[in-house]
Design an enzyme around this catalytic site. Structure first.
Site, PDB file in Angstrom:
ATOM      1  N   HIS A 136     -18.633  63.397  68.645  1.00  0.00           N
ATOM      2  CA  HIS A 136     -19.059  62.243  68.753  1.00  0.00           C
ATOM      3  C   HIS A 136     -20.076  62.155  70.335  1.00  0.00           C
ATOM      4  CE1 HIS A 136     -16.029  61.249  72.110  1.00  0.00           C
ATOM      5  NE2 HIS A 136     -15.271  62.207  71.715  1.00  0.00           N
ATOM      6  N   ASP A 172     -16.666  65.049  77.317  1.00  0.00           N
ATOM      7  CA  ASP A 172     -15.901  64.391  76.221  1.00  0.00           C
ATOM      8  C   ASP A 172     -16.914  63.504  75.406  1.00  0.00           C
ATOM      9  OD1 ASP A 172     -14.214  63.456  74.058  1.00  0.00           O
ATOM     10  OD2 ASP A 172     -12.654  62.540  75.498  1.00  0.00           O
ATOM     11  N   GLU A 224     -16.565  56.598  68.962  1.00  0.00           N
ATOM     12  CA  GLU A 224     -15.195  57.450  68.773  1.00  0.00           C
ATOM     13  C   GLU A 224     -14.181  56.727  69.620  1.00  0.00           C
ATOM     14  OE1 GLU A 224     -12.154  60.695  69.361  1.00  0.00           O
ATOM     15  OE2 GLU A 224     -13.224  59.603  70.860  1.00  0.00           O
ATOM     16  N   GLU A 225     -14.560  56.681  71.093  1.00  0.00           N
ATOM     17  CA  GLU A 225     -13.692  56.248  72.008  1.00  0.00           C
ATOM     18  C   GLU A 225     -13.149  55.044  72.021  1.00  0.00           C
ATOM     19  OE1 GLU A 225     -12.508  58.433  74.158  1.00  0.00           O
ATOM     20  OE2 GLU A 225     -13.918  60.060  74.286  1.00  0.00           O
ATOM     21  N   HIS A 250     -12.065  61.852  80.554  1.00  0.00           N
ATOM     22  CA  HIS A 250     -11.999  60.376  80.790  1.00  0.00           C
ATOM     23  C   HIS A 250     -11.912  60.060  82.321  1.00  0.00           C
ATOM     24  CE1 HIS A 250     -10.531  59.090  76.466  1.00  0.00           C
ATOM     25  NE2 HIS A 250     -11.420  60.159  76.567  1.00  0.00           N
TER      26      HIS A 250
END
Lengths: 339, 334
Positions: free
Chosen positions: A60, A168, A198-199, A309
């Protein structure tokens, strides 16, 4: 490796265009076909020599970040997370609004905190972003409601490790770009999907199966390390330097057993170090790919990543290189998925 | 049918590892179906052709909740995470069965205070599994990381009631198997879907109806039975009053036409039934109804006491009457 460039690009969920342009520009001459779909996913195709099966790799493009939700009379900005970010990691951090305006997330200095509140993480309602505006009118000339906010983090390489923001899943994007750079042709058709959003709930990947109809899909992620000295080893998820992490199950999806075993057997056969992703929390696009259309047998391989994150993530170069190698070997072995 | 239920409930089949259950079902059904296939995510689909041109899909999930090994300590004890909605309490002092090893589940606590705290705030993070291994290496060779386990529980009959692990949802599987066995010259094409990974999030059912494109889907699953001391007082379902025709749960609202048809058929053939509104939970109907352009879907439940425990209890008569009701629906429902 494109991690440095990718890490420095801002691209929160829904705002992936800069990431997409960068990837597209780098890979378009190396694939047979490339297109952007209506949700903003970038899908590249490389024809196989026998072309009886289709393998899809997905990473992603989006990262977690924030959005400006309101502007106060004093010119400070109210903001809300996009994707899951906790307030603990945002206090006092530098940010950039709308990819251009610098700002700082303020917090109450320790001297002014009540003793019993020292350990309590604030709520987003209690935090503001300072952009140096004197009042609301001045702020409105610089930003508007709905602007995206990203962490500002220098990208660094120290010894065998890289640190920076948005690993990420820019690390997954970079891995797939490196795989494309190998410029080999394999027996099977190969698709590379760089997906959006995606998140915020595995949204972009929900329309990929319909376009590709893959026989098997493998998601490449930057996943939780959790190899924290404060945690006992048998509570870690992955450990930097021990190789790519192979997932057997995560939130909402048990990885297809054949795909899982196939990944392990390719790694064993070629002596590529690997580890299991040893916690089951969190989810990936594999869960979405398995659940859409006729369903897809899906797996997940991750580069162990510390502090995801948060404003700064960290990976190990050996893990990265071994992830690229593992994918290359999976593509060479191809038919291993037919069993 | 009791023997079939015993076999299916005692089988090993945590989410993602349903092959033993599928094998047993195929063995039972080989003489009663016109074809079968496994789809891309591993759902077992079986069918029997009719001539009306209408297709009814009956779904039951083949997986059960369990534990998965995430880490192994230096001394050979296992750390585990939940597979599906596991209440950690139901595993304490109980045994967990892996593919070929059994383990004991217990709680940590280095001081009296910590022990007390861990027992009251029980999570899998303060629990471990003992498989009798003496080292990391020994444990790893028996139960590698990523191994899935289920309650090590056995089937038993208690008068009118049947008790076992995994009634959720092998009882649904047994009902569908029995339906195929008893079905004679059905005008409609009947599809049985023994879907995978319901317990982790309706994975199988999200795609189970995609390939065969049924006109109607009915999920067969267990539901809460509120007839034990201080049971959930807003629930009406009880053991022994027949299949529960679901109106609503937290994940889906049954298609009204199907619900009315089921009631009508039950009344006409004198099959006892009860109506169900479940305040929590959900079934595969929620995923099935969202397939392609949408499929009219509903759930028929078997009231079950102690769902998600090693001892889930159903009433034999309810099971029998569920089969009878679904045969009526298969013949005359569409």
């Amino acid at each position: 490796m494109y991690l440095k460039e990718l890490s420095l690009i801002n691209g929160t969920s829904g705002d992936e265009s800069r990431v997409r342009s960068f990837i597209k520009q780098k890979i378009q001459d190396k694939v047979d076909e490339i297109w952007e779909d209506r949700l903003g996913n970038l899908i590249a195709f490389k024809k196989g020599t026998k072309a009886n099966r289709k393998i899809l790799f997905a990473a992603h493009m989006d990262e977690v970040g924030f959005m400006v939700t309101n502007i106060d009379e004093d010119g400070t900005l109210c903001f809300a997370p996009v994707g899951s970010v906790e307030t603990q990691v945002v206090l006092g951090k530098q940010v950039k609004i709308n990819d251009s305006i610098p700002g700082v997330i303020g917090f109450k200095p320790i001297h002014l905190q009540e003793k019993d509140q020292l350990l309590r993480p604030p709520k987003f309602e209690e935090l503001r972003i300072y952009i140096g505006a004197k009042n609301k009118d001045e702020a409105l000339k610089m930003v508007k409601i709905g602007d995206y906010v990203n962490f500002v983090t220098e990208y660094r390489e120290d010894g065998r490790r890289a640190s920076g923001k948005a690993f990420d899943d820019r690390v997954g994007c970079s891995v797939l770009m490196d795989v494309i750079d190998i410029q080999k042709r394999y027996e099977n058709d190969v698709y590379f999907a760089f997906v959006v959003q995606e998140e915020v709930g595995l949204r972009g990947s929900a329309v990929v199966v319909e376009q590709v109809k893959p026989d098997v899909a493998i998601v490449i992620e930057g996943t939780i390390a959790g190899d924290d000295p404060g945690l006992e080893k048998d509570r870690w998820s992955t450990h930097l330097g021990e190789g790519p992490a192979v997932t057997f199950m995560h939130s909402g999806y048990v990885v297809n057993q054949k795909v899982f075993q196939a990944i392990l057997s390719v790694a064993e056969k070629h002596g590529i170090p690997y580890q299991f992703r040893r916690r089951t929390q969190g989810s990936t696009d594999a869960g979405r790919l398995a659940r859409t259309g006729p369903g897809t047998a899906s797996g997940v391989i991750s580069v162990p990543t510390r502090y995801i994150h948060s404003p700064v993530c960290m990976i190990d170069f050996d893990d990265y290189a071994n992830t690229v190698r593992l994918i290359e070997k999976i593509l060479e072995e191809g038919e291993v998925f037919a069993k | 049918m009791t023997e079939l239920i015993r076999k299916l409930t005692e089988a090993y089949g945590p989410s993602g590892r349903e092959s033993e259950v599928h094998g047993l079902i195929l063995e039972e059904l080989s003489n009663y179906i016109d074809g079968y296939k496994f789809d891309a995510v591993g759902n077992l689909l079986v069918w029997k052709y009719g001539s009306s041109g209408k297709k009814i899909l009956f779904d039951a999930h083949s997986d059960e909740i369990g534990l998965v090994v995430t880490n192994i300590t230096e001394k050979g004890f296992l750390r585990v995470d939940a597979v599906g909605g596991v209440l950690p309490q139901t595993f304490v002092g109980h045994r967990v069965r892996f593919a070929n090893t059994v383990g004991v589940v217990y709680v940590e606590g280095e001081t009296e205070e910590e022990r007390k705290k861990n027992w009251t705030n029980l999570t899998l993070d303060n629990m471990f599994v003992d498989i009798g291994a003496k080292s990391y290496e020994e444990a790893k060779s028996k139960v590698p990381i990523g191994s899935f386990g289920v309650y090590d529980s056995y089937f038993c009959e208690m008068g009118d009631y049947l008790v076992s692990k995994a009634m959720d949802d092998r009882i649904g599987c047994a009902v569908i198997v029995e339906l195929f066995k008893r079905l004679k010259s059905c005008p409609n094409t009947i599809i049985g879907s023994f879907s995978v990974q319901e317990e982790v999030g309706l994975v199988g059912a999200s795609v189970a109806a995609y390939t065969l494109v049924p006109d109607v889907c009915i999920a067969i699953d267990v539901t809460d039975s509120a007839d034990y001391p201080k049971a959930f007082k807003r629930h009406a379902m009880v053991l022994g009053k027949g299949p529960a025709i679901k109106v609503k749960d937290k994940a889906s609202i049954s298609n009204r036409m199907i619900v009315e048809k089921l009631v009508e058929l039950a009344e006409a053939s004198g099959i006892p039934y009860q109506m169900e509104v479940l305040a929590f939970g959900g079934t595969n109907a929620a995923a099935l109804q969202r397939t392609r352009a949408g499929v009219a879907s509903a759930t028929v439940s078997i009231p079950t006491r102690y769902v998600h425990s090693p001892s889930e209890m159903v009433c034999k008569d309810d099971v029998e009457n569920t089969v009878r009701l679904l045969i009526e629906y298969a013949m005359k429902g569409v």
